[in-house]
Design an enzyme around this catalytic site. Structure first.
Site, PDB file in Angstrom:
ATOM      1  N   GLU A  67       0.851  -1.207   0.000  1.00  0.00           N
ATOM      2  CA  GLU A  67       0.000   0.000   0.000  1.00  0.00           C
ATOM      3  C   GLU A  67       0.884   1.255   0.000  1.00  0.00           C
ATOM      4  OE1 GLU A  67      -1.481   2.804   3.084  1.00  0.00           O
ATOM      5  OE2 GLU A  67      -2.450   0.907   3.643  1.00  0.00           O
ATOM      6  N   HIS A  68       1.925   1.242   0.823  1.00  0.00           N
ATOM      7  CA  HIS A  68       2.859   2.386   0.832  1.00  0.00           C
ATOM      8  C   HIS A  68       3.585   2.522  -0.507  1.00  0.00           C
ATOM      9  CE1 HIS A  68       3.434   3.714   5.200  1.00  0.00           C
ATOM     10  NE2 HIS A  68       2.378   2.917   5.211  1.00  0.00           N
ATOM     11  N   GLU A 144       6.206   3.471  11.617  1.00  0.00           N
ATOM     12  CA  GLU A 144       4.754   3.426  11.830  1.00  0.00           C
ATOM     13  C   GLU A 144       4.419   2.350  12.863  1.00  0.00           C
ATOM     14  OE1 GLU A 144       2.460   2.931   8.230  1.00  0.00           O
ATOM     15  OE2 GLU A 144       0.561   2.856   9.310  1.00  0.00           O
TER      16      GLU A 144
END
Lengths: 450, 434
Positions: A67-68, A144
């Site tokens: 996704e990143h 994160e």
């Protein structure tokens, strides 16, 4: 990123389905358009039916890492340029990954929809995963993880609870991935993931806002229509053997207050017409926790003052299994054991005496009103459609589910409490707070599980 | 949505030649309250917010925490209604009672169906919550205990520790920097709440925002119903001035977390400041613009050093904080901080490029329709416009103000307001000093 539980809200169906249109392109991409002309804005969401539950041992976190990477450039759009072009069009954008799916979205003025569709279609099959970009982004993801989980006592505890409650099912693994897997992940892992799952026949495109469905279908054909379908990956089903007795864990982490979670294995909604337990469990959650004067808060926080806070939740819709969860923080001077006993007494009261017609009516009124309030958010309405489609259900099920929810009887709530809230299906997690300064002794007693 | 068309001078965004802003009606209720209303019948619902200058900056120095508890206990019991009655009766009709609270403002909000039975019942409860709060002793004791426990818990969290130290470093003795401590909460008495309520929740000071499915006539009656019996008098209290110049400071606070939590900043800008727009547009380039700001580019995109890094101005009655924040693993905290300082220094010294300014305007102006595309968002604007006495044309003017900003104005505004050598810096979970 990460959407864990949507509780009752996913059960709330649109008032009118009339303005929803759908079409499947020849490459298998399902396009759903929700027209809403209140404001001149539009949202595009693309949902891939690939979440962390599709990962393999050793590469947990790759769904989220990819996704990143989706913001890191394609053959024709350099790294960072996707975000710059959306920003220059006045847009807002982001993405999120869950156990069940990965989704990307942009919100813009309606005139900018073609740009968003062009860019989204491009990265859906032209992504370039360079080693240099990967090497930086995996560091971002580790930051994160530190921020969301490692340094957050409650998150850490929830992660360990899931890993304990699910021994076989991939819900065992956190969406963000285990740190060791992140440290060992390679660009090739991300590339494999992208090749396996990012295909039009594994996606749903949802467009909602001030648009004309016919024009949107034409744009979808123009931008997404030529992307080739991929051979579907063989998706093996995952299960969880029946739990054979209560499980208890203690998590030690820096904190002042203990925290407590009970999680019962519970059914997921599969057959919209014939299942009854998921609807009854949703109503049970509402009776226990639907408002400030609902049973748990009224009895445990306000009257007995055993807890500072207490809650209950259940999400009936997901690709995998579900849980009925309760959580709370004991009041000063009260122990986790006292809180657990008090919560159990509330659950037993439902099992033995059931719930009142008045409580059911209250839950129904809240559900009905929420149906109207939902219309104030086009984004949320699009989310609901995308989620339903991505977990193997349909947005057409939403009104049926609403009807079934409104028809739940007091007897069903009592029956489901008796059948589901059993110790053999229960996992209990306790946060044992540790002082910030490790040289000081932890406070004794209060948090120990028994 | 009922709207009027506004032509826009948007040189850089030709595609948005015209768009609509909500038509705001404003009047003073017989009670003295200021009312802001947008009539909209698209959805069968009504949103209401009643705002007071009763945030925690209005606490007295020796009674810190009273403002927050007063706001928190408004729905804890009213004449003829226990706290359970209030929650239960709202739930019975599917209405949602809410609130918000910051340094300036205390607000109570309501979302209800607009059908007469539900709407009337919900407004009746809201009227009693606002105008006849009982502040029951038992609920006060319970809330004090839970607030104290919450404060002790917060003392273990890096976000809380950094925010607290930062507030003190930026605002000194000004109420914007005050922190509620356990000892403050312990001494709060019921009479303190009653006194605070009488002084700060007056009809004349109330700002009522209404958005949704009622007529002007109904809105007038509702505004009066919600404010007619509020305390009388209560002359408006002025906040002390924020000292806008501070000296550089750096606090390193130990914490076992794996990341350092870094904050740096200084007093920023007030709501009515003429430099607000240059500072706001400039900040989009520095650290406000999502994935495309300079801080994001330097810290995350180029070096992978943080998940989140941002900057913002918090415009308040008095100048609120200008703040930069990030979290990064301990071992590289000093390196990241150095990089942020350099980025800020370059930004203040050289300002933004024409290209960056155009990109900022494209996003802010082009994205303007997203700011007002729901009843909830419009209600929030009504509250802010009313509370800070901004012009009724604020939404119409917004894009024009942004469009007018020049690179020169941005450089001047930052050089005048932000001294990179006079930042308050806080590092919680700091690496050992070498």
């Amino acid at each position: 990123m990460r959407i864990y539980s949507l509780l009752l809200c996913l059960l709330l169906a649109p008032l009118a389905q009339a303005e929803v249109f759908e079409k499947t392109l020849s490459n298998g991409l399902k396009v759903i358009v929700k027209e809403d002309h209140r404001a001149p804005t539009v949202v595009q969401q693309i949902w891939y039916r690939a979440g962390s539950m599709d990962e393999k041992t050793g590469t947990t976190g790759v769904a989220h890492l990819l996704e990143h990477m989706m913001f890191k450039g394609t053959k024709s759009v350099p790294a960072g340029e996707f975000s710059r072009r959306i920003a220059a069009a006045g847009g807002r954008e982001n993405a999120f990954t869950s156990y069940d799916y990965t989704a990307y979205f942009q919100q813009l003025h309606k005139s900018q929809l073609p740009l968003a569709m062009q860019l989204e279609a491009d990265r859906s099959h032209n992504l370039v995963i360079s080693k240099q970009e990967f090497a930086k982004e995996i560091q971002v993801v580790m930051e994160e993880r530190r921020w969301r989980t490692d340094d957050d006592a409650h998150s850490l505890m929830e992660e360990r609870l899931m890993a304990t409650a699910y021994q076989e099912h991939p819900y065992h693994n956190p969406v963000i991935g285990w740190m060791n897997d992140l440290q060992n992940m390679t660009a090739a892992d991300a590339q494999d993931w992208y090749k396996s799952w990012y295909a039009p026949n594994n996606a749903t495109l949802v467009i909602a806002g001030d648009v004309d469905a016919k024009q949107v279908f034409a744009l979808a054909q123009k931008y997404y229509g030529k992307i080739p379908a991929a051979n579907p990956v063989l998706r093996k089903s995952s299960g969880e053997s029946p739990q054979l007795g209560i499980k208890r864990i203690v998590v030690k982490a820096p904190a002042e207050l203990p925290y407590f979670i009970m999680a019962y294995q519970a059914p997921t909604l599969r057959d919209v017409e014939n299942d009854w337990q998921p609807y009854a469990l949703s109503v049970l959650a509402g009776v226990l926790n639907g408002n400030e004067s609902a049973r748990l808060n009224k009895a445990l926080v306000r009257e007995q003052q055993i807890a500072i806070s207490v809650g209950a939740g259940y999400d009936s819709t997901s690709r995998g299994p579900s849980m009925f969860m309760l959580d709370g923080t004991p009041a000063t001077g009260k122990t986790v054991a006292e809180l657990e006993a008090a919560i159990r007494a509330q659950l037993q009261a439902v099992v033995k005496e059931g719930v009142s017609e008045e409580e059911l009516k209250r839950v129904r009124a809240q559900v009905t009103a929420a149906e109207v309030y939902k219309l104030d958010s086009v984004f949320y309405q699009a989310m609901q459609i995308g989620q339903m489609e991505s977990i193997g259900m349909s947005y057409h099920d939403l009104p049926k589910m609403l009807k079934k929810l409104q028809a739940v009887t007091a007897q069903q709530v009592q029956d489901v409490a008796r059948e589901i809230l059993q110790d053999d299906h229960l996992t209990v997690a306790v946060l044992d707070p540790q002082p910030l300064d490790k040289n000081k002794q932890a406070k004794g007693g209060a948090a120990h599980a028994h | 949505m009922r709207t009027k068309l506004i032509s826009m001078v948007a040189l850089c965004c030709a595609s948005f030649s015209a768009f609509a802003t909500p038509q705001i009606q404003h009047w003073q209720s017989a009670s003295g309250a200021q009312v802001y209303f947008v009539e909209d019948h698209d959805l069968p619902m009504l949103d209401v917010a009643v705002n007071f200058a009763a945030g925690n900056a209005y606490d007295e120095a020796d009674k810190i925490g009273v403002a927050g508890l007063t706001h928190g206990l408004l729905d804890a019991g009213s004449t003829g209604l226990s706290e359970d009655d209030i929650a239960r009766k709202m739930a019975d009709i599917g209405a949602q009672l809410g609130g918000s609270f910051d340094a300036d403002r205390a607000a109570v909000s309501l979302r209800t169906l607009s059908s007469a039975a539900e709407r009337d019942a919900a407004l009746d409860i809201l009227a009693r919550v606002l105008q006849q709060p009982l502040f029951p002793e038992a609920v006060l004791q319970r809330n004090k205990a839970s607030m104290i426990a919450g404060l002790k818990e917060a003392e273990t969290k890096p976000e809380h520790l950094s925010g607290k130290a930062f507030g003190k470093a930026v605002f000194g003795a000004h109420p914007y920097g005050w922190q509620t401590e356990v000892s403050d909460v312990e001494k709060i008495q019921r009479a303190d709440l009653e006194n605070f309520y009488r002084r700060h929740y007056s009809a004349k000071a109330a700002v009522v925002a209404l958005m949704g499915d009622v007529t002007r006539q109904q809105a007038e009656a509702i505004a009066q119903q919600l404010t007619a019996n509020l305390p009388q008098g209560g002359a408006s209290v002025l906040l002390p001035l924020v000292n806008s110049k501070i000296v550089a400071s750096e606090q390193r606070i130990a914490h076992p977390a794996s990341q350092s939590h870094i904050l740096l900043g200084a007093p920023g800008v007030a709501r009515n400041d003429p430099d607000y727009f240059p500072l706001y547009v400039g900040n989009y380039v520095l650290g406000g613009g999502g994935f495309v700001s300079r801080l994001m580019e330097e810290v995350r995109e180029k070096r992978g050093m943080a998940y989140s890094v941002y900057s913002y101005f918090m415009p308040m009655q008095q100048p609120g904080a200008f703040q930069i924040g990030l979290q990064t693993k301990k071992e590289q905290a000093d390196e990241a901080l150095k990089l942020v300082r350099e980025t800020l220094a370059t930004f203040v010294a050289k300002g933004v490029t024409e290209k960056e300014l155009i990109a900022a305007k494209q996003n802010i102006i082009g994205g303007f329709p997203l700011r007002i595309d729901s009843n909830r968002k419009i209600l929030d604007y009504l509250s802010v416009i009313g509370f800070y006495q901004m012009p009724l044309t604020y939404l119409d003017d917004f894009t024009v103000q942004v469009e007018k900003v020049t690179t020169q104005q941005i450089r001047d505004a930052y050089q005048c307001r932000i001294d990179p050598n006079a930042m308050a810096t806080v590092i919680v979970g700091a690496p050992e000093v070498k």
